[in-house]
Scaffold this motif. Structure first.
Motif, PDB file in Angstrom:
ATOM      1  N   SER A  49       0.826  -1.206   0.000  1.00  0.00           N
ATOM      2  CA  SER A  49       0.000   0.000   0.000  1.00  0.00           C
ATOM      3  C   SER A  49       0.858   1.252   0.000  1.00  0.00           C
ATOM      4  O   SER A  49       0.584   2.198  -0.726  1.00  0.00           O
ATOM      5  CB  SER A  49      -0.894   0.038   1.239  1.00  0.00           C
ATOM      6  OG  SER A  49      -2.075  -0.632   0.983  1.00  0.00           O
ATOM      7  N   VAL A  52       2.314   1.860  -3.420  1.00  0.00           N
ATOM      8  CA  VAL A  52       1.353   2.280  -4.432  1.00  0.00           C
ATOM      9  C   VAL A  52       0.800   3.677  -4.150  1.00  0.00           C
ATOM     10  O   VAL A  52       0.496   4.429  -5.067  1.00  0.00           O
ATOM     11  CB  VAL A  52       0.241   1.221  -4.534  1.00  0.00           C
ATOM     12  CG1 VAL A  52      -0.945   1.755  -5.269  1.00  0.00           C
ATOM     13  CG2 VAL A  52       0.784   0.000  -5.263  1.00  0.00           C
ATOM     14  N   ARG A  53       0.742   4.037  -2.865  1.00  0.00           N
ATOM     15  CA  ARG A  53       0.277   5.380  -2.519  1.00  0.00           C
ATOM     16  C   ARG A  53       1.254   6.474  -2.970  1.00  0.00           C
ATOM     17  O   ARG A  53       0.895   7.643  -2.973  1.00  0.00           O
ATOM     18  CB  ARG A  53       0.052   5.483  -1.007  1.00  0.00           C
ATOM     19  CG  ARG A  53      -1.287   5.000  -0.589  1.00  0.00           C
ATOM     20  CD  ARG A  53      -1.373   4.908   0.934  1.00  0.00           C
ATOM     21  NE  ARG A  53      -2.742   4.922   1.394  1.00  0.00           N
ATOM     22  CZ  ARG A  53      -3.603   3.942   1.184  1.00  0.00           C
ATOM     23  NH1 ARG A  53      -3.241   2.885   0.528  1.00  0.00           N
ATOM     24  NH2 ARG A  53      -4.842   4.023   1.632  1.00  0.00           N
ATOM     25  N   ILE A  55       2.214   6.656  -5.943  1.00  0.00           N
ATOM     26  CA  ILE A  55       1.846   6.959  -7.339  1.00  0.00           C
ATOM     27  C   ILE A  55       1.069   8.271  -7.404  1.00  0.00           C
ATOM     28  O   ILE A  55       1.343   9.118  -8.245  1.00  0.00           O
ATOM     29  CB  ILE A  55       1.017   5.804  -7.954  1.00  0.00           C
ATOM     30  CG1 ILE A  55       1.885   4.542  -8.086  1.00  0.00           C
ATOM     31  CG2 ILE A  55       0.470   6.212  -9.327  1.00  0.00           C
ATOM     32  CD1 ILE A  55       1.125   3.306  -8.524  1.00  0.00           C
ATOM     33  N   MET A  95      -8.861   5.713  -7.552  1.00  0.00           N
ATOM     34  CA  MET A  95      -8.392   4.801  -6.507  1.00  0.00           C
ATOM     35  C   MET A  95      -9.593   4.213  -5.775  1.00  0.00           C
ATOM     36  O   MET A  95     -10.547   4.913  -5.474  1.00  0.00           O
ATOM     37  CB  MET A  95      -7.489   5.562  -5.537  1.00  0.00           C
ATOM     38  CG  MET A  95      -6.770   4.672  -4.550  1.00  0.00           C
ATOM     39  SD  MET A  95      -5.355   5.557  -3.849  1.00  0.00           S
ATOM     40  CE  MET A  95      -4.678   4.311  -2.780  1.00  0.00           C
ATOM     41  N   ILE A 172      -6.087   2.566  -9.272  1.00  0.00           N
ATOM     42  CA  ILE A 172      -5.371   1.846  -8.223  1.00  0.00           C
ATOM     43  C   ILE A 172      -6.396   1.148  -7.342  1.00  0.00           C
ATOM     44  O   ILE A 172      -7.325   1.780  -6.849  1.00  0.00           O
ATOM     45  CB  ILE A 172      -4.535   2.817  -7.369  1.00  0.00           C
ATOM     46  CG1 ILE A 172      -3.518   3.537  -8.238  1.00  0.00           C
ATOM     47  CG2 ILE A 172      -3.846   2.069  -6.233  1.00  0.00           C
ATOM     48  CD1 ILE A 172      -2.817   4.663  -7.516  1.00  0.00           C
ATOM     49  N   ASP A 174      -6.655  -0.761  -3.941  1.00  0.00           N
ATOM     50  CA  ASP A 174      -5.914  -1.093  -2.721  1.00  0.00           C
ATOM     51  C   ASP A 174      -6.726  -2.089  -1.892  1.00  0.00           C
ATOM     52  O   ASP A 174      -7.593  -1.704  -1.124  1.00  0.00           O
ATOM     53  CB  ASP A 174      -5.644   0.196  -1.932  1.00  0.00           C
ATOM     54  CG  ASP A 174      -4.754  -0.055  -0.727  1.00  0.00           C
ATOM     55  OD1 ASP A 174      -4.370  -1.222  -0.497  1.00  0.00           O
ATOM     56  OD2 ASP A 174      -4.441   0.902  -0.006  1.00  0.00           O
ATOM     57  N   VAL A 204      -3.655  -1.015 -11.266  1.00  0.00           N
ATOM     58  CA  VAL A 204      -2.671  -1.513 -10.292  1.00  0.00           C
ATOM     59  C   VAL A 204      -3.469  -2.177  -9.182  1.00  0.00           C
ATOM     60  O   VAL A 204      -4.298  -1.530  -8.532  1.00  0.00           O
ATOM     61  CB  VAL A 204      -1.823  -0.368  -9.714  1.00  0.00           C
ATOM     62  CG1 VAL A 204      -0.739  -0.933  -8.799  1.00  0.00           C
ATOM     63  CG2 VAL A 204      -1.199   0.447 -10.830  1.00  0.00           C
TER      64      VAL A 204
END
Lengths: 354, 229
Positions: A49, A52-53, A55, A95, A172, A174, A204
């Motif tokens: 996480s 990816v955060r 990004i 997201m 994204i 998550d 993602v």
């Protein structure tokens, strides 16, 4: 190679927890190309996480650079955009979250409209757009419901509609399916895949569930202790995992090893070799083992067999012991490769004697 | 009536000490501080939440200043605050005594209490919703109004109800600076003169007042809540 849409280079993220410094992401580089569904798997706390955060800079890296669609977001410890520009750029990156994070005091359609607040469309066009998105996720008839009146799967659909409101190029996810039951999980994953095809969206997908990745991803990275320990095309990582953790995640491979161990063969004879054969579903109907014997007179005994659905395609795996002299064994390998079977020689010591 | 509650009747309705006058004074001392102190308290409550460490507009200095101001005024007992800020009252409304003079300390006392309550209410908004809004590209203004305030509105109504009720009890002390009101009637015309009937009626009126606030607050909070099934 196409230019990556997401380019994370040498990302480090550290947190201070009291006096301790936690190194959540350690020098990770990751390139994701347009149209990919890139799965990132690992146990919780692996840093997925956090990575990816970075990004969309919800998490600012301690070090490293973030480049999205050719534009530098972050480098040299500095955000490269003004806060206002960042807000605009974030609208290009949708997201979705494990707990949906919908606004509960507004209706379903208002949740989608909230994302369109800074859109250039006029009010009527915004409403039309919101309804189209709800139709896409199959919730048009529930536009005026409040989120708590919906099931978890439906709430996640609303959040997908919200994430897609500004026509993002990147989505994204998550752990978006982690709070859902298996049926809803599959529906949401299929929806993501459908959107990926239809809107040419790059996805993602962070998850600790290998099944989710197996179902939709085309590439995968495995994270542990803040690092990517293995990455590549789904089939390769899945069928020939190099790292122990990856093997744990790709349950099929672990099952294969367990089965092979159960045979309790101490070692193979000099004229025997252990191979892993991986073949595409299109070849499933032809019996390769029989063909081997008929064409070359080579005996192959099967120790383990399995068919997995990877990214929608059936992929077969066989572990076979091939018996014959050097020439015969080489001919067998060539024959298999000519038939589009991926052949990997397995060092039997790794299975029986480690 | 006059035989059961002789002193109550004797006080009469109008006039300086009348029941009507006291009731109006109590309402007056509740409404204005609720508006003035309420607005300032709301602003401080928001400021505390957005500037705190990890907040959307993190600012250690501003947070620390707001936090200290609220803490100090929360810590001073109201009866002392009344006297303590008399010079400020004089400067703002031109007098240190009377109903209008009481508005200044009441607003200050209410603001500090309310700011903390608002802070708690806003903190009840799930951090994930804030993050989702940021990911959508919301501005800080959107996040404050559409996420923090809107999502916590039912909670805000609840804490406002509690705060208003505590404000009503503060007005009872304002009699100390000649502000009148039902609290003053209960003490000065009831307790001090052994007129127990006056104390009883004044108390019942305050209770009624509190009850009305509570009922309206509960109704509103329920009507504006869509989060709990």
């Amino acid at each position: 190679m196409a230019k990556p849409i997401i380019d994370l280079a040498n990302i480090n993220v550290t947190f201070k927890q009291g006096k301790e410094v936690v190194h959540a992401v350690k020098d990770v580089s990751l390139s994701i190309e347009k149209g990919d569904i890139y799965g990132i798997v690992g146990y919780s706390g692996a840093g997925k996480s956090t990575l990816v955060r970075t990004i969309n800079l919800l998490q600012k890296p301690t070090d490293g650079s973030v480049t999205i669609d050719g534009e530098s977001f972050f480098k040299d410890h500095q955000q490269q955009l003004s806060n206002k520009e960042l807000q605009e750029k974030r609208r290009n990156i949708g997201m979705i979250f494990q707990h949906f994070n919908l606004l509960n005091e507004t209706t379903v359609i208002e949740n989608v409209l909230f994302a369109l607040k800074h859109s250039k469309l006029d009010d009527d066009a915004q409403e039309k757009k919101a309804l189209e998105l709800l139709e896409l996720v199959g919730l048009k008839d529930k536009a005026d419901f409040y989120p708590v009146q919906l099931s978890g799967g439906e709430q996640q659909r609303v959040s997908i509609a919200r994430a897609l409101a500004n026509d993002p190029e990147i989505l994204i996810s998550d752990e978006a399916t982690s709070a859902l039951d298996p049926q809803n999980t599959n529906q949401i994953l299929d929806l993501l895949k459908q959107i990926n095809d239809k809107l040419d969206l790059t996805v993602v997908l962070i998850t600790h569930e290998m099944d989710a990745v197996k179902r939709v991803a085309n590439k995968i990275a495995v994270m542990e202790h803040g690092q990517i320990i293995e990455r590549g095309p789904l089939q390769k990582v899945f069928l020939q995992p190099q790292q122990e953790l990856t093997r744990q995640f790709v349950g099929g491979s672990l099952a294969a090893v367990d089965t092979l161990r159960a045979f309790n063969l101490d070692h193979l004879a000099d004229d025997e070799e252990l191979f892993q054969l991986v073949y595409n579903g299109n070849n499933v109907t032809k019996s390769i083992i029989i063909a081997l014997y008929k064409e070359l007179g080579v005996e192959a005994s099967m120790l383990y067999g399995n068919i997995e659905i990877l990214g929608g395609e059936p992929v077969g795996t066989l572990f076979v012991v091939v018996k014959g002299d050097d020439k015969q064994r080489q001919a067998a390998v060539k024959f298999l490769e000519d038939n589009k079977v991926t052949v990997t020689k397995i060092d039997e010591r790794r299975i029986w004697n480690e | 009536m006059s035989s059961f509650l002789p002193n109550v009747v004797q006080l009469g309705w109008g006039g300086d000490n009348g029941w009507g006058t006291s009731i109006i004074q109590t309402i007056y001392m509740t409404v204005w501080p609720a508006i003035i102190g309420g607005l300032i308290g709301l602003i401080f409550g928001i400021a505390l939440v957005v500037t705190e460490p990890g907040g959307i507009l993190e600012n250690k200095v501003l947070y620390s200043i707001c936090d200290k101001i609220v803490s100090v005024f929360r810590a001073i007992p109201f009866i002392i605050l009344l006297a303590f800020i008399a010079p400020v009252t004089q400067a703002i409304v031109g007098t240190q005594i009377g109903t209008t003079a009481a508005l200044v300390p009441l607003s200050i006392g209410f603001f500090a209490f309310y700011a903390r309550q608002v802070q708690v209410a806003l903190k009840s908004v799930d951090q994930g919703k804030i993050e989702a809004a940021q990911a959508i590209g919301s501005t800080n203004k959107d996040i404050i109004f559409d996420v923090y305030l809107r999502e916590s509105r039912s909670e805000l109504i609840r804490v406002s109800t509690v705060s208003l009720i505590s404000l009503v009890s503060l007005t009872a002390m304002a009699g100390a600076i000649g502000a009148g009101g039902l609290g003053n009637t209960a003490i000065s015309y009831g307790y001090d003169r052994f007129n127990n009937d006056v104390t009883l009626v004044a108390t019942l009126l305050v209770l009624l007042f509190v009850l009305i606030i509570q009922v309206i607050g509960d109704l509103l909070a329920k009507k504006l809540n869509h989060q709990d099934r």
